[in-house]
Write a protein that holds these residues in place. Structure first.
Motif, short mmCIF file in Angstrom:
data_model
loop_
_atom_site.label_atom_id
_atom_site.label_comp_id
_atom_site.label_asym_id
_atom_site.label_seq_id
_atom_site.Cartn_x
_atom_site.Cartn_y
_atom_site.Cartn_z
N TYR A 130 -13.07 7.36 19.66
CA TYR A 130 -11.94 7.55 18.76
C TYR A 130 -11.83 6.36 17.83
CZ TYR A 130 -10.44 10.93 22.34
OH TYR A 130 -10.38 11.97 23.23
N ARG A 131 -11.39 6.62 16.59
CA ARG A 131 -11.16 5.54 15.64
C ARG A 131 -9.67 5.19 15.65
NH1 ARG A 131 -13.53 7.53 11.68
NH2 ARG A 131 -15.43 6.28 11.68
N MET A 132 -9.35 3.93 15.93
CA MET A 132 -7.97 3.49 16.03
C MET A 132 -7.47 2.97 14.67
SD MET A 132 -7.21 3.95 19.29
CE MET A 132 -8.00 5.51 18.93
N ASN A 133 -6.94 3.85 13.86
CA ASN A 133 -6.42 3.44 12.55
C ASN A 133 -4.99 3.90 12.32
OD1 ASN A 133 -6.69 6.19 12.07
ND2 ASN A 133 -8.46 6.00 10.71
N GLY A 134 -4.27 4.19 13.42
CA GLY A 134 -2.91 4.71 13.30
C GLY A 134 -1.94 3.74 12.67
N LEU A 135 -2.05 2.46 13.00
CA LEU A 135 -1.12 1.49 12.44
C LEU A 135 -1.32 1.37 10.93
CD1 LEU A 135 1.08 -0.60 12.95
CD2 LEU A 135 -0.72 -2.31 13.33
N SER A 136 -2.56 1.41 10.49
CA SER A 136 -2.84 1.37 9.05
C SER A 136 -2.26 2.59 8.36
CB SER A 136 -4.35 1.29 8.80
OG SER A 136 -4.91 0.12 9.36
N ALA A 137 -2.41 3.77 9.00
CA ALA A 137 -1.87 5.00 8.41
C ALA A 137 -0.36 4.94 8.33
CB ALA A 137 -2.32 6.20 9.24
N TRP A 138 0.30 4.44 9.38
CA TRP A 138 1.76 4.31 9.38
C TRP A 138 2.21 3.37 8.27
CZ3 TRP A 138 5.41 0.50 9.72
CH2 TRP A 138 6.73 0.90 10.02
N THR A 139 1.52 2.24 8.15
CA THR A 139 1.89 1.24 7.15
C THR A 139 1.71 1.77 5.73
OG1 THR A 139 1.22 -0.54 8.67
CG2 THR A 139 1.44 -1.09 6.33
N ILE A 140 0.57 2.39 5.45
CA ILE A 140 0.31 2.92 4.11
C ILE A 140 1.32 4.01 3.76
CG2 ILE A 140 -1.34 4.29 2.77
CD1 ILE A 140 -3.57 2.72 4.16
N THR A 141 1.60 4.90 4.71
CA THR A 141 2.54 5.98 4.45
C THR A 141 3.93 5.43 4.09
OG1 THR A 141 1.37 7.45 6.00
CG2 THR A 141 3.63 8.04 5.42
N HIS A 142 4.39 4.44 4.84
CA HIS A 142 5.73 3.90 4.57
C HIS A 142 5.77 3.06 3.30
CE1 HIS A 142 6.43 5.37 8.62
NE2 HIS A 142 7.72 5.16 8.44
N LEU A 143 4.71 2.32 3.03
CA LEU A 143 4.65 1.58 1.78
C LEU A 143 4.68 2.53 0.58
CD1 LEU A 143 2.04 -1.24 2.52
CD2 LEU A 143 4.52 -1.49 2.22
N LEU A 144 3.98 3.65 0.70
CA LEU A 144 3.98 4.66 -0.36
C LEU A 144 5.37 5.26 -0.53
CD1 LEU A 144 2.26 6.26 -2.39
CD2 LEU A 144 1.75 7.89 -0.55
N TYR A 145 6.04 5.54 0.58
CA TYR A 145 7.40 6.08 0.56
C TYR A 145 8.36 5.11 -0.16
CZ TYR A 145 12.07 7.07 2.48
OH TYR A 145 13.42 7.29 2.64
N PHE A 146 8.28 3.82 0.22
CA PHE A 146 9.17 2.83 -0.39
C PHE A 146 8.82 2.60 -1.86
CE2 PHE A 146 9.58 1.25 4.15
CZ PHE A 146 10.88 1.72 4.29
N ALA A 147 7.54 2.59 -2.18
CA ALA A 147 7.12 2.36 -3.57
C ALA A 147 7.58 3.49 -4.48
CB ALA A 147 5.60 2.20 -3.64
N LEU A 148 7.38 4.73 -4.03
CA LEU A 148 7.80 5.88 -4.84
C LEU A 148 9.32 5.91 -4.98
CD1 LEU A 148 5.40 8.67 -3.50
CD2 LEU A 148 5.28 7.46 -5.69
N SER A 149 10.03 5.52 -3.92
CA SER A 149 11.50 5.47 -3.99
C SER A 149 11.95 4.39 -4.95
CB SER A 149 12.08 5.22 -2.60
OG SER A 149 11.73 6.27 -1.70
N TRP A 150 11.32 3.22 -4.90
CA TRP A 150 11.67 2.10 -5.78
C TRP A 150 11.42 2.45 -7.25
CZ3 TRP A 150 14.12 -2.44 -4.99
CH2 TRP A 150 14.03 -3.40 -6.00
N ALA A 151 10.33 3.21 -7.48
CA ALA A 151 9.97 3.57 -8.85
C ALA A 151 10.82 4.73 -9.38
CB ALA A 151 8.49 3.94 -8.92
N GLY A 152 11.62 5.34 -8.52
CA GLY A 152 12.46 6.44 -8.95
C GLY A 152 11.75 7.78 -8.97
N VAL A 153 10.52 7.82 -8.46
CA VAL A 153 9.76 9.07 -8.41
C VAL A 153 10.23 9.95 -7.25
CG1 VAL A 153 7.45 10.07 -8.12
CG2 VAL A 153 7.76 7.96 -9.46
#
Length: 463
Positions: A130-153
């Motif tokens: 198994y490839r253990m990349n869950g923490l990276s996926a969680w981090t990227i998803t939340h950064l994208l959520y916050f970035a899009l919210s900050w940009a007003g998108v």
């Protein structure tokens, strides 16, 4: 290419041991031989789980979180009219959002780099990577959520404001992946020798036929479903309800903030220690069907986030007692610390084997031989030091203390608030009994010896 780490215990397990085939039974999910009635009864959650989710959603949205008001409306009008009026409704916006979200998680799961780890031997003798990349996926998803919210998108409260359409779409997604897994088990199984057929199609659809269905070499449907759509969405739902409460009230209630802190800790811990999850009953024993597919896509996001949903829609009328909140939050931290400590001891033992020290003393083990259906013999080490000498499932005790703290922080006597704690109690007690039955069959006399040395399941002197 990232090297695969092999623990000391995995090396030990790979070594052949002298063990007559007749001395060991093959463990795993029950196969053929279940009665038709027993299979039907065991499959009742196929109906009850979706009804429960719908009832909780309607209770929160239309009846101020009161089950008694919901029950009175159903008694007067009937469930279906109430559902048609207040139940989840599929929308184009919700459907597109779910498709984009699940698609993003699939891409991250497939292409993000990560350390390669092996799970446990399956009953047929397969040792999967198994490839253990869950923490990276969680981090990227939340950064994208916050970035899009900050940009007003993106409206940061999008999930809370579109919860009805999102739930309806997640239901369809969970059902679709469950049907796909059922058909795949017949027409293109990944490991045919690890399939289990009960003789009841209903039961097989619910509990699953394939143990580790995969798309290609590395895309494991079970790890993806368990770790991505549900667990990552859990914290997104909390943040969205924080934003919704701030938009509607002008501030965030301490109860919701503290619930979010504890649940973010819990979810992030899951991903930080994702490799530990490979040894749990979900991955090592449960087959992949409606129970895990629909459960992770739909049941988890709805039922595990009830506290955030309730507080987002129904903030406390009276000011919070900071002393009460501090005590309950501290209890949650204690539960988390216990949960983490218990799991750390097991992870340390798996990594170091006989060289491990726990609580300042050399770890004590029982050597447990077992055999897979390919005829190969292996052995595991059953840890009986530290927490694992205190009780056989001390991690569940910490999990339950944390779960009840989630609910108590809401400061409500409405039963809907406590559904998560009740569910976790029933789930973990049932999981304990299932796990011990499996381990008894797998390890035989070694498991009997372990139970004699560690007689208590949860709390010494209680159970």
């Amino acid at each position: 290419m990232i090297a695969i780490k092999t623990t000391e215990i995995e090396k030990t397990a790979a070594a052949s041991v002298s063990l007559p085939l007749t001395d060991v039974k093959i463990w795993g999910r029950t196969g053929a031989g279940r009665s038709w009635l027993g299979s039907l009864v065991a499959s009742l959650p196929l109906v009850l789980a979706p009804l429960t989710c719908a009832s909780v959603f309607i209770t929160l949205r239309a009846y101020s979180g009161s089950f008694s008001l919901f029950a009175a409306a159903v008694a007067e009008e009937g469930f279906w009219p109430v559902y048609q009026q207040h139940g989840p409704q599929l929308t184009a916006k919700g459907a597109v959002a779910v498709v984009c979200y699940v698609g993003l998680q699939a891409l991250l799961f497939r292409f993000l780099p990560g350390e390669l780890r092996t799970g446990q031997y399956t009953p047929a003798g397969h040792l999967l990577t198994y490839r253990m990349n869950g923490l990276s996926a969680w981090t990227i998803t939340h950064l994208l959520y916050f970035a899009l919210s900050w940009a007003g998108v993106l409206d940061p409260a999008f999930i809370a404001r579109n919860w009805s359409g999102l739930i309806a779409a997640m239901n369809i997604a969970g059902l679709a992946v469950s049907v796909f897994a059922f058909v795949k088990a017949y027409v293109s199984p990944t490991h045919p020798d690890d399939r289990k057929f009960s003789g009841s199609s209903v039961y097989d659809f619910f509990m699953g036929i394939e143990l580790n269905p995969r798309l290609g070499e590395m895309f494991d449907l079970k790890l993806f479903s368990n770790g991505r759509p549900g667990m990552i969405l859990w914290t997104l739902i909390n943040f969205s309800n924080l934003a919704y409460q701030h938009q509607t009230l002008g501030h965030v209630e301490p109860s919701l903030a503290l619930v979010t802190v504890l649940q973010v800790m819990y979810v992030v811990d899951f991903f930080v220690n994702e490799s530990w999850y490979l040894g749990t009953i979900d991955i090592a024993h449960d087959h992949y069907g409606f129970y895990l597919g629909w459960g992770c896509f739909c049941f988890l996001p709805i039922m595990y986030t009830v506290q955030a949903q309730y507080l987002g829609m129904h903030p406390p009328a009276a000011p919070a007692s900071y002393t009460y909140l501090a005590v309950v939050f501290a209890a949650g931290l204690v539960g988390y610390a216990m949960f983490r400590s218990v799991n750390d001891q097991k992870s340390k033992a798996r990594l170091l084997g006989h060289g491990c020290c726990i609580w300042g003393k050399p770890a004590q083990y029982i050597v447990a031989p077992y055999r897979t259906t390919d005829g190969r013999a292996h052995k595991s080490l059953l840890l009986c030091s530290g927490w694992w000498g205190w009780s056989r499932h001390a991690n569940y005790v910490g999990d339950l203390l944390l779960s009840y703290s989630f609910c108590a922080l809401v400061r409500s006597t409405n039963a809907v608030v406590w559904t998560y704690a009740v569910w976790m109690t029933l789930c973990l007690v049932h999981r304990c009994m299932r796990d011990e039955k499996r381990l008894s069959v797998k390890y035989g006399a070694a498991w009997t010896e372990y139970c004699q040395r560690v007689p208590w399941r949860f709390v010494p002197g209680v159970w």
